[in-house]
Design an enzyme around this catalytic site. Sequence first.
Site, PDB file in Angstrom:
ATOM      1  N   GLY A   1      40.664  57.064 -35.303  1.00  0.00           N
ATOM      2  CA  GLY A   1      41.993  56.517 -35.016  1.00  0.00           C
ATOM      3  C   GLY A   1      42.561  56.881 -33.660  1.00  0.00           C
ATOM      4  O   GLY A   1      43.779  56.946 -33.509  1.00  0.00           O
TER       5      GLY A   1
ATOM      6  N   LEU B   1      35.662  48.732 -39.015  1.00  0.00           N
ATOM      7  CA  LEU B   1      34.243  48.382 -38.911  1.00  0.00           C
ATOM      8  C   LEU B   1      33.720  47.585 -40.105  1.00  0.00           C
ATOM      9  O   LEU B   1      32.539  47.591 -40.412  1.00  0.00           O
ATOM     10  CB  LEU B   1      33.419  49.652 -38.672  1.00  0.00           C
ATOM     11  CG  LEU B   1      33.847  50.449 -37.417  1.00  0.00           C
ATOM     12  CD1 LEU B   1      32.969  51.682 -37.225  1.00  0.00           C
ATOM     13  CD2 LEU B   1      33.852  49.595 -36.148  1.00  0.00           C
TER      14      LEU B   1
ATOM     15  N   ASN C   1      41.392  42.345 -32.039  1.00  0.00           N
ATOM     16  CA  ASN C   1      40.386  43.399 -32.203  1.00  0.00           C
ATOM     17  C   ASN C   1      40.129  44.047 -30.842  1.00  0.00           C
ATOM     18  O   ASN C   1      40.151  43.363 -29.815  1.00  0.00           O
ATOM     19  CB  ASN C   1      39.083  42.778 -32.731  1.00  0.00           C
ATOM     20  CG  ASN C   1      37.966  43.787 -32.889  1.00  0.00           C
ATOM     21  OD1 ASN C   1      38.151  44.848 -33.494  1.00  0.00           O
ATOM     22  ND2 ASN C   1      36.796  43.480 -32.338  1.00  0.00           N
TER      23      ASN C   1
ATOM     24  N   HIS D   1      37.173  45.826 -28.736  1.00  0.00           N
ATOM     25  CA  HIS D   1      35.717  46.008 -28.746  1.00  0.00           C
ATOM     26  C   HIS D   1      35.329  46.797 -27.490  1.00  0.00           C
ATOM     27  O   HIS D   1      35.799  46.491 -26.392  1.00  0.00           O
ATOM     28  CB  HIS D   1      34.996  44.653 -28.766  1.00  0.00           C
ATOM     29  CG  HIS D   1      33.518  44.805 -28.839  1.00  0.00           C
ATOM     30  ND1 HIS D   1      32.861  45.128 -30.013  1.00  0.00           N
ATOM     31  CD2 HIS D   1      32.571  44.753 -27.880  1.00  0.00           C
ATOM     32  CE1 HIS D   1      31.570  45.247 -29.764  1.00  0.00           C
ATOM     33  NE2 HIS D   1      31.362  45.027 -28.479  1.00  0.00           N
TER      34      HIS D   1
ATOM     35  N   ASP E   1      33.050  38.868 -32.860  1.00  0.00           N
ATOM     36  CA  ASP E   1      33.442  39.099 -31.458  1.00  0.00           C
ATOM     37  C   ASP E   1      33.435  37.819 -30.625  1.00  0.00           C
ATOM     38  O   ASP E   1      33.172  37.854 -29.418  1.00  0.00           O
ATOM     39  CB  ASP E   1      32.513  40.149 -30.799  1.00  0.00           C
ATOM     40  CG  ASP E   1      32.530  41.485 -31.527  1.00  0.00           C
ATOM     41  OD1 ASP E   1      33.580  41.846 -32.084  1.00  0.00           O
ATOM     42  OD2 ASP E   1      31.489  42.160 -31.535  1.00  0.00           O
TER      43      ASP E   1
END
Length: 195
Positions: A12, A91, A108, A110, A151
Site C-alpha cells: 500500500g 493484483l 490503475n 502500472h 493494461d
Amino acid sequence: MLRVGVMVSGGGTNLQAILDRLADGSITNAEIAAVISNNPGAYALERARKHGIPAVCVSPKEYAKREEFNEALLAKVDEYAPDLIVLAGFLVKIPQQMIDKYEHRIINIHPSLIPSFCGVGYYGLKVHEAALTRGVKITGATVHYVDGGMDTGPILLQKAVEVKDGDTPESLQRRVMEEAEWVILPEAIDRIANS
Ligand code: GAR
C-alpha cells in the site's frame, strides 16, 4: 467531493502517497470512501485504518467459485458508492461486470511505460525483472483507465525513470515508485476530482 474507492493487495505505498497528498492539500475535492483488498494480510488495510478509513477484505479463498467472489467484490464496492475506483497495486483481474458498471471510472497504476512490459503476467517485481532483462535504459510508470483488456485502457499520465547500472529489480522498483508512481497516481486523482 469525489468519493474514491481504493483497491489494494499488498503493502500500500501507493495508497500512502494518496493519503499524504490528500493531507497536504495537493489533492483537492476528493476523499477516500473505503479501501478494499483481496488479501486479509495486506498492510495497506492497516494504513487505511490508521486514517480512520473503512478497510475491508473480500478474499477469493472464502468463495467456492470465482463467479461468487466476483459478485461479492462488486457488491462490496457498490456499498461505498464510489465515483472513482483506484487500483493501487490490486493484483486481481477486475470482473467484467465491474468494468461495465464503472466504465471510465476505474484507473490503475502500472509500473512501466505502457505498452512496454504490461499485460498478462506483468505485475510487481516481474515488470522490473523484465525491464532489466531487456536492458532498457528508461522505464517508468503509467496511470490508465481500465477497460476489458489487461493494461489496454486509455492512458492518463506517464512518467519516465532512468535505469541505472547495477540496478536490481528491487532497486529499480523503488526508484519507479518514488519518482513516478507516487507522483502520477495522486496527480491523476486530483485531475479527475477537479475536471
Ligand atoms: C506497485 O508497484 C504497482 O505499480 C504494482 O504493484 C505495486 C504495489 O505496491 N501494480 C502492478 O503491477 C499492476 N499490474 P504498493 O502496494 O506498495 O502500492
